[in-house]
Design an enzyme around this catalytic site. Sequence first.
Site, PDB file in Angstrom:
ATOM      1  N   ASN A  10       0.792  -1.057   0.057  1.00 35.73           N
ATOM      2  CA  ASN A  10       0.150  -0.063  -0.078  1.00 35.73           C
ATOM      3  C   ASN A  10       0.948   1.337   0.103  1.00 35.73           C
ATOM      4  O   ASN A  10       1.523   1.634   0.927  1.00 35.73           O
ATOM      5  CB  ASN A  10      -0.773  -0.034   1.368  1.00 35.73           C
ATOM      6  CG  ASN A  10      -1.661   1.229   1.363  1.00 35.73           C
ATOM      7  OD1 ASN A  10      -1.629   2.056   0.449  1.00 35.73           O
ATOM      8  ND2 ASN A  10      -2.320   1.451   2.498  1.00 35.73           N
ATOM      9  N   TRP A  11       1.149   1.656  -1.268  1.00 39.72           N
ATOM     10  CA  TRP A  11       1.728   2.897  -1.187  1.00 39.72           C
ATOM     11  C   TRP A  11       1.509   4.355  -0.484  1.00 39.72           C
ATOM     12  O   TRP A  11       2.067   5.149  -0.445  1.00 39.72           O
ATOM     13  CB  TRP A  11       2.262   3.371  -2.717  1.00 39.72           C
ATOM     14  CG  TRP A  11       3.075   2.223  -3.438  1.00 39.72           C
ATOM     15  CD1 TRP A  11       3.406   1.001  -3.014  1.00 39.72           C
ATOM     16  CD2 TRP A  11       3.456   2.304  -5.023  1.00 39.72           C
ATOM     17  NE1 TRP A  11       4.128   0.482  -3.972  1.00 39.72           N
ATOM     18  CE2 TRP A  11       4.394   1.188  -5.017  1.00 39.72           C
ATOM     19  CE3 TRP A  11       3.400   3.196  -5.796  1.00 39.72           C
ATOM     20  CZ2 TRP A  11       4.734   0.808  -6.344  1.00 39.72           C
ATOM     21  CZ3 TRP A  11       3.719   2.857  -7.126  1.00 39.72           C
ATOM     22  CH2 TRP A  11       4.499   1.965  -7.464  1.00 39.72           C
ATOM     23  N   LYS A  12       0.196   4.161  -0.089  1.00 36.86           N
ATOM     24  CA  LYS A  12      -0.390   5.262   0.302  1.00 36.86           C
ATOM     25  C   LYS A  12      -0.113   6.721  -0.438  1.00 36.86           C
ATOM     26  O   LYS A  12      -0.112   6.610  -1.666  1.00 36.86           O
ATOM     27  CB  LYS A  12       0.037   5.624   1.955  1.00 36.86           C
ATOM     28  CG  LYS A  12      -0.140   4.386   2.733  1.00 36.86           C
ATOM     29  CD  LYS A  12      -0.138   4.435   4.217  1.00 36.86           C
ATOM     30  CE  LYS A  12      -0.201   3.039   4.938  1.00 36.86           C
ATOM     31  NZ  LYS A  12      -0.295   3.492   6.479  1.00 36.86           N
ATOM     32  N   HIS A  94      -9.599   1.540   4.987  1.00 37.48           N
ATOM     33  CA  HIS A  94      -8.148   1.521   5.466  1.00 37.48           C
ATOM     34  C   HIS A  94      -8.843   2.297   6.863  1.00 37.48           C
ATOM     35  O   HIS A  94      -9.360   3.521   6.687  1.00 37.48           O
ATOM     36  CB  HIS A  94      -7.280   1.875   4.606  1.00 37.48           C
ATOM     37  CG  HIS A  94      -5.879   1.987   5.376  1.00 37.48           C
ATOM     38  ND1 HIS A  94      -5.586   2.743   6.251  1.00 37.48           N
ATOM     39  CD2 HIS A  94      -4.763   1.123   5.116  1.00 37.48           C
ATOM     40  CE1 HIS A  94      -4.053   2.527   6.570  1.00 37.48           C
ATOM     41  NE2 HIS A  94      -3.821   1.594   5.799  1.00 37.48           N
ATOM     42  N   GLU A  96      -6.771   4.803   7.964  1.00 48.36           N
ATOM     43  CA  GLU A  96      -6.746   6.054   7.838  1.00 48.36           C
ATOM     44  C   GLU A  96      -7.914   6.728   7.056  1.00 48.36           C
ATOM     45  O   GLU A  96      -8.050   7.884   7.271  1.00 48.36           O
ATOM     46  CB  GLU A  96      -5.352   6.424   6.923  1.00 48.36           C
ATOM     47  CG  GLU A  96      -4.156   6.096   7.767  1.00 48.36           C
ATOM     48  CD  GLU A  96      -3.038   5.400   6.763  1.00 48.36           C
ATOM     49  OE1 GLU A  96      -2.985   5.508   5.509  1.00 48.36           O
ATOM     50  OE2 GLU A  96      -2.035   5.037   7.582  1.00 48.36           O
ATOM     51  N   GLU A 165      -5.450  -4.888  10.558  1.00 48.55           N
ATOM     52  CA  GLU A 165      -4.496  -3.830  10.464  1.00 48.55           C
ATOM     53  C   GLU A 165      -4.867  -3.061  12.120  1.00 48.55           C
ATOM     54  O   GLU A 165      -5.709  -2.088  12.076  1.00 48.55           O
ATOM     55  CB  GLU A 165      -4.519  -2.835   9.621  1.00 48.55           C
ATOM     56  CG  GLU A 165      -4.147  -3.448   8.263  1.00 48.55           C
ATOM     57  CD  GLU A 165      -3.607  -2.436   7.306  1.00 48.55           C
ATOM     58  OE1 GLU A 165      -2.423  -2.721   6.878  1.00 48.55           O
ATOM     59  OE2 GLU A 165      -4.078  -1.295   7.043  1.00 48.55           O
ATOM     60  N   GLY A 171       2.520   2.238  10.969  1.00 48.32           N
ATOM     61  CA  GLY A 171       3.569   3.394  10.797  1.00 48.32           C
ATOM     62  C   GLY A 171       4.144   3.672  12.379  1.00 48.32           C
ATOM     63  O   GLY A 171       4.866   4.759  12.283  1.00 48.32           O
ATOM     64  N   SER A 209       3.430  -2.286  10.442  1.00 46.44           N
ATOM     65  CA  SER A 209       4.712  -2.208  10.732  1.00 46.44           C
ATOM     66  C   SER A 209       5.476  -3.637  10.187  1.00 46.44           C
ATOM     67  O   SER A 209       6.300  -4.114  11.145  1.00 46.44           O
ATOM     68  CB  SER A 209       4.912  -1.890  12.111  1.00 46.44           C
ATOM     69  OG  SER A 209       4.736  -0.602  12.446  1.00 46.44           O
ATOM     70  N   GLY A 230       2.894  -1.073   4.055  1.00 49.89           N
ATOM     71  CA  GLY A 230       2.848   0.347   3.977  1.00 49.89           C
ATOM     72  C   GLY A 230       4.321   0.716   3.722  1.00 49.89           C
ATOM     73  O   GLY A 230       4.933   0.521   2.725  1.00 49.89           O
ATOM     74  N   GLY A 231       4.948   1.299   4.787  1.00 52.31           N
ATOM     75  CA  GLY A 231       6.114   1.898   4.431  1.00 52.31           C
ATOM     76  C   GLY A 231       7.261   1.065   4.066  1.00 52.31           C
ATOM     77  O   GLY A 231       8.082   1.300   2.926  1.00 52.31           O
TER      78      GLY A 231
HETATM   79  P1  13P Z   1       2.818   0.318   7.709  1.00 54.65           P
HETATM   80  O1  13P Z   1       3.671  -0.712   7.154  1.00 54.65           O
HETATM   81  O2  13P Z   1       3.856   1.626   7.369  1.00 54.65           O
HETATM   82  O3  13P Z   1       3.095   0.481   9.074  1.00 54.65           O
HETATM   83  O4  13P Z   1       1.462   0.594   7.127  1.00 54.65           O
HETATM   84  C1  13P Z   1       0.566  -0.509   7.352  1.00 54.65           C
HETATM   85  C2  13P Z   1      -0.591  -0.243   6.574  1.00 54.65           C
HETATM   86  O5  13P Z   1      -1.199   0.847   6.830  1.00 54.65           O
HETATM   87  C3  13P Z   1      -0.735  -0.832   5.202  1.00 54.65           C
HETATM   88  O6  13P Z   1      -2.157  -0.577   4.526  1.00 54.65           O
END
Ligand code: 13P
Length: 247
Positions: A10-12, A94, A96, A165, A171, A209, A230-231
């Site tokens: 997930n590149w966000k 998600h 967020e 999640e 994050g 994470s 994510g990251g």
């Molecule tokens: P991180 O891997 O950066 O914690 O993000 C997880 C995430 O929200 C994937 O959708």
Amino acid sequence: MSRRALVVGNWKLNGSRSANAQLLAAVLQARPFGCDAAVCVPFPYLPETAVTLAGSDLRWGAQDCSAHDSGAYTGEVSAAMLAEFGCRYAIVGHSERRALHGETDQLVADKARAALAHGITPSVCVGETREQREAGQTDAVVKRQLSAVIHALAHCAGEIVVAYEPVWAIGTGLTATPEQAQAVHALLRAQLRAATARADAMTLLYGGSVKPDNAAALFAQPDIDGGLIGGASLKAADFIAICRAAG
Ligand code: 13P
């Protein structure tokens, strides 16, 4: 039952045309991974991503989709539009988007239904906040979130991907322990079993994470079928290492 693992990046709100090209080239070159893998990119990058990945086994998707097919919904992107670009997945719900855009369980369910109606697999995210975990509400929260989707999809409930999640792990570098994650995954699968005969074949991802050094232990859990990353999905070496851990 053996399920093929899936790792979704997930590149966000990250990327640029040149950074994406470099990242995708590196990931493409590192295959095969022995698992399914996908990248969920920002909307404007979908056409280029589709061209870059065409003919490969690396899949692509979006990070959201509208609950509506068309109409006066400024800024929204429909599942029908995503399907035109060969999207395989759309992340919906998600945390967020739930937190920053006020998305309700019902809206998330409607988005999942819209995605499925256009042949896109919704990757439905559920997860509790730190306050909810500390108050002992984890099970109730994730059950409520998943229940809205199961109810809306009825006989199609077995066709989604579910991603657990925990909000406190996203994050933050605080990963759920494999045991904590497995406990919630087992709960979610039991809830799915009550709704669909496909529950044991469904893909349940863990996100929050996930890094190269913790991925294998998470993926070794019986009800964790891969990750939503994510990251670490923005760094080719890390994403590749995580895919290999799942393979
Ligand atoms: P991180 O891997 O950066 O914690 O993000 C997880 C995430 O929200 C994937 O959708």
